[in-house]
Write a protein that holds these residues in place. Sequence first.
Motif, short mmCIF file in Angstrom:
data_model
loop_
_atom_site.label_atom_id
_atom_site.label_comp_id
_atom_site.label_asym_id
_atom_site.label_seq_id
_atom_site.Cartn_x
_atom_site.Cartn_y
_atom_site.Cartn_z
N ILE A 27 0.84 -1.19 0.00
CA ILE A 27 0.00 0.00 0.00
C ILE A 27 0.88 1.25 0.00
O ILE A 27 1.81 1.35 0.79
N ASP A 28 0.56 2.19 -0.87
CA ASP A 28 1.21 3.49 -0.89
C ASP A 28 0.52 4.34 0.18
O ASP A 28 -0.57 4.87 -0.03
N HIS A 29 1.14 4.43 1.36
CA HIS A 29 0.50 5.10 2.50
C HIS A 29 0.31 6.59 2.27
O HIS A 29 -0.67 7.17 2.76
N GLY A 30 1.20 7.22 1.52
CA GLY A 30 1.01 8.63 1.20
C GLY A 30 -0.25 8.86 0.40
O GLY A 30 -1.04 9.77 0.68
N ARG A 31 -0.45 8.02 -0.59
CA ARG A 31 -1.65 8.13 -1.44
C ARG A 31 -2.90 7.80 -0.64
O ARG A 31 -3.92 8.49 -0.73
N LEU A 32 -2.83 6.76 0.20
CA LEU A 32 -3.99 6.39 1.01
C LEU A 32 -4.30 7.50 2.02
O LEU A 32 -5.47 7.83 2.21
N ASP A 33 -3.28 8.10 2.61
CA ASP A 33 -3.51 9.21 3.55
C ASP A 33 -4.24 10.35 2.87
O ASP A 33 -5.15 10.95 3.45
N GLU A 34 -3.85 10.66 1.63
CA GLU A 34 -4.55 11.72 0.88
C GLU A 34 -6.03 11.40 0.71
O GLU A 34 -6.88 12.26 0.88
N LEU A 35 -6.31 10.16 0.35
CA LEU A 35 -7.70 9.74 0.13
C LEU A 35 -8.49 9.76 1.43
O LEU A 35 -9.65 10.18 1.45
N VAL A 36 -7.88 9.31 2.51
CA VAL A 36 -8.56 9.33 3.81
C VAL A 36 -8.82 10.77 4.24
O VAL A 36 -9.91 11.09 4.72
N ASN A 37 -7.84 11.64 4.06
CA ASN A 37 -8.01 13.03 4.47
C ASN A 37 -9.10 13.76 3.68
O ASN A 37 -9.65 14.75 4.17
N ARG A 38 -9.41 13.27 2.49
CA ARG A 38 -10.52 13.85 1.71
C ARG A 38 -11.85 13.68 2.44
O ARG A 38 -12.82 14.38 2.16
N LEU A 39 -11.90 12.73 3.39
CA LEU A 39 -13.14 12.44 4.11
C LEU A 39 -13.28 13.27 5.38
O LEU A 39 -14.25 13.10 6.12
N LYS A 40 -12.35 14.16 5.61
CA LYS A 40 -12.33 14.94 6.86
C LYS A 40 -13.66 15.64 7.14
O LYS A 40 -14.14 15.63 8.26
N SER A 41 -14.26 16.22 6.12
CA SER A 41 -15.50 16.98 6.33
C SER A 41 -16.72 16.07 6.53
O SER A 41 -17.76 16.53 6.98
N MET A 42 -16.58 14.79 6.21
CA MET A 42 -17.73 13.89 6.33
C MET A 42 -17.47 12.74 7.30
O MET A 42 -18.21 11.77 7.33
N VAL A 43 -16.44 12.87 8.13
CA VAL A 43 -16.03 11.79 9.01
C VAL A 43 -17.12 11.38 10.00
O VAL A 43 -17.14 10.25 10.46
N ASN A 44 -18.03 12.27 10.31
CA ASN A 44 -19.10 11.96 11.27
C ASN A 44 -20.33 11.35 10.61
O ASN A 44 -21.30 11.04 11.29
N ASN A 45 -20.29 11.16 9.30
CA ASN A 45 -21.42 10.59 8.56
C ASN A 45 -20.96 9.26 7.96
O ASN A 45 -20.33 9.23 6.91
N LEU A 46 -21.28 8.16 8.63
CA LEU A 46 -20.82 6.85 8.21
C LEU A 46 -21.17 6.57 6.76
O LEU A 46 -20.33 6.09 5.99
N ASP A 47 -22.39 6.87 6.35
CA ASP A 47 -22.81 6.60 4.97
C ASP A 47 -21.92 7.31 3.95
O ASP A 47 -21.65 6.79 2.88
N ALA A 48 -21.47 8.51 4.28
CA ALA A 48 -20.65 9.28 3.35
C ALA A 48 -19.25 8.69 3.20
O ALA A 48 -18.57 8.94 2.20
N THR A 49 -18.80 7.91 4.17
CA THR A 49 -17.47 7.32 4.11
C THR A 49 -17.47 5.97 3.41
O THR A 49 -16.42 5.34 3.28
N LEU A 50 -18.65 5.55 2.96
CA LEU A 50 -18.80 4.25 2.29
C LEU A 50 -19.28 4.45 0.86
O LEU A 50 -19.87 5.49 0.53
N VAL A 51 -19.05 3.46 0.02
CA VAL A 51 -19.55 3.47 -1.36
C VAL A 51 -20.58 2.36 -1.50
O VAL A 51 -20.29 1.20 -1.22
N ALA A 52 -21.79 2.75 -1.91
CA ALA A 52 -22.87 1.79 -2.12
C ALA A 52 -22.84 1.36 -3.59
O ALA A 52 -23.39 2.03 -4.46
N THR A 53 -22.18 0.24 -3.87
CA THR A 53 -22.00 -0.18 -5.26
C THR A 53 -23.27 -0.71 -5.90
O THR A 53 -23.32 -0.85 -7.12
N SER A 54 -24.30 -0.97 -5.11
CA SER A 54 -25.56 -1.44 -5.69
C SER A 54 -26.43 -0.28 -6.16
O SER A 54 -27.47 -0.50 -6.78
N ASP A 55 -26.00 0.95 -5.91
CA ASP A 55 -26.75 2.15 -6.27
C ASP A 55 -26.10 2.81 -7.49
O ASP A 55 -25.02 3.38 -7.39
#
Length: 110
Positions: A27-55
């Motif tokens: 795993i490229d931890h720098g790249r993963l950290d960037e992607l995780v940090n993109r969720l900073k504004s939605m960290v309190n909304n579980l649904d927003a941190t997930l991808v619903a692939t059936s939708d």
Amino acid sequence: MSDTSEKLAGLKIIAMKQLNDCGVDSIDHGRLDELVNRLKSMVNNLDATLVATSDASELETVRRNFVEKTMGITDSDKGMAAIKAVADKMSGVHQKSRSAFYYLVQDELS
């Protein structure tokens, strides 16, 4: 550590496990950290941190907002093919981490 930092660290742990489960050995931890940090504004909304692939509308949102706007790939068929390939790869994961999903989409498109 702040509450947000703790939640982001937890999201990274989940993403790393899902990536390992999907066969990502190095795993490229720098790249993963960037992607995780993109969720900073939605960290309190579980649904927003997930991808619903059936939708289908969720997958289109991923294509438009991540593949097109963030990655700069405007070929919608190519973007959607990568998204569907990742959805298939993660089919055994019940709650798909947005960070892990985006990481795998980047892999598919690079």
